[in-house]
Design a protein around this motif. Structure first.
Motif, PDB file in Angstrom:
ATOM      1  N   GLU A   2       5.927   3.900  -7.768  1.00 38.74           N
ATOM      2  CA  GLU A   2       7.112   4.257  -7.238  1.00 38.74           C
ATOM      3  C   GLU A   2       7.856   5.296  -8.366  1.00 38.74           C
ATOM      4  O   GLU A   2       8.531   6.219  -7.698  1.00 38.74           O
ATOM      5  N   GLU A   5       6.533   8.653  -7.243  1.00 41.35           N
ATOM      6  CA  GLU A   5       7.005   9.042  -5.956  1.00 41.35           C
ATOM      7  C   GLU A   5       8.507   9.432  -5.936  1.00 41.35           C
ATOM      8  O   GLU A   5       8.961  10.239  -5.089  1.00 41.35           O
ATOM      9  N   LYS A   6       9.339   9.051  -6.927  1.00 42.18           N
ATOM     10  CA  LYS A   6      10.694   9.295  -7.202  1.00 42.18           C
ATOM     11  C   LYS A   6      10.881  10.428  -8.029  1.00 42.18           C
ATOM     12  O   LYS A   6      11.934  10.435  -8.679  1.00 42.18           O
ATOM     13  N   LEU A  17      14.211   3.152 -12.918  1.00 41.75           N
ATOM     14  CA  LEU A  17      12.505   2.870 -12.921  1.00 41.75           C
ATOM     15  C   LEU A  17      11.886   3.371 -14.359  1.00 41.75           C
ATOM     16  O   LEU A  17      10.776   2.690 -14.438  1.00 41.75           O
TER      17      LEU A  17
END
Length: 152
Positions: A2, A5-6, A17
């Motif tokens: 994640e 992806e971000k 995150l």
């Protein structure tokens, strides 16, 4: 996944995150030797032992140390030990390639001090100046100088 992806175009990760320490809840950091929290796991200790064994065997013959661009972020890993080796063993030569820091370090009372090449005679034995070769120029200029010593 994640986080990857971000990650935005500026390579920034959303704050939420960033991993947190399961013990104290603070943000996690990279495992770099910068403070007392560096993790030395089993693999690190094994590789360290391998390096020490290799170095000890190499000291039985002539040893040429080539140091490329090592500064003072973590000098205790490469720079200080290389300087100590060239000062401690007559069979060790050090060639330092560094555009910013060609000084040799000298340890005195537990502290390391930078000694410029033109002042080495004041702080180390004369033979070290023959076994310590700093290159401050660009790699192109350095290679031109080296051509005089070896055929390339």
């Amino acid at each position: 996944m994640e986080m990857m992806e971000k990650t935005d175009e500026n390579l920034k990760i959303p704050s939420e995150l960033v991993p947190k320490c399961p013990v104290c809840g603070e943000e996690m950091d990279l495992n770099l030797r910068k403070d007392s929290f560096f993790v030395e796991g089993d693999e690190w200790h094994e590789q360290n032992k391998n390096y020490i064994d290799f170095r000890q065997k190499a000291l039985n013959g002539k040893l040429l140390l080539l140091e490329f661009g090592i500064g003072f972020n973590t000098p205790i890993i490469i720079r200080f030990p290389f300087d100590d080796l060239v000062k401690s063993y007559d069979n060790v030569n050090l060639v330092r390639f560094n555009r910013s820091h060609t000084e040799l370090t000298v340890k005195h009372n537990g502290n390391y001090y930078l000694v410029p090449e033109d002042e080495l005679d004041k702080y180390v034995s004369p033979d070290i100046k023959e076994r310590y070769v700093p290159f401050k120029e660009s790699i192109d200029e350095t290679l031109k100088k080296i051509k005089y010593f070896v055929k390339i």
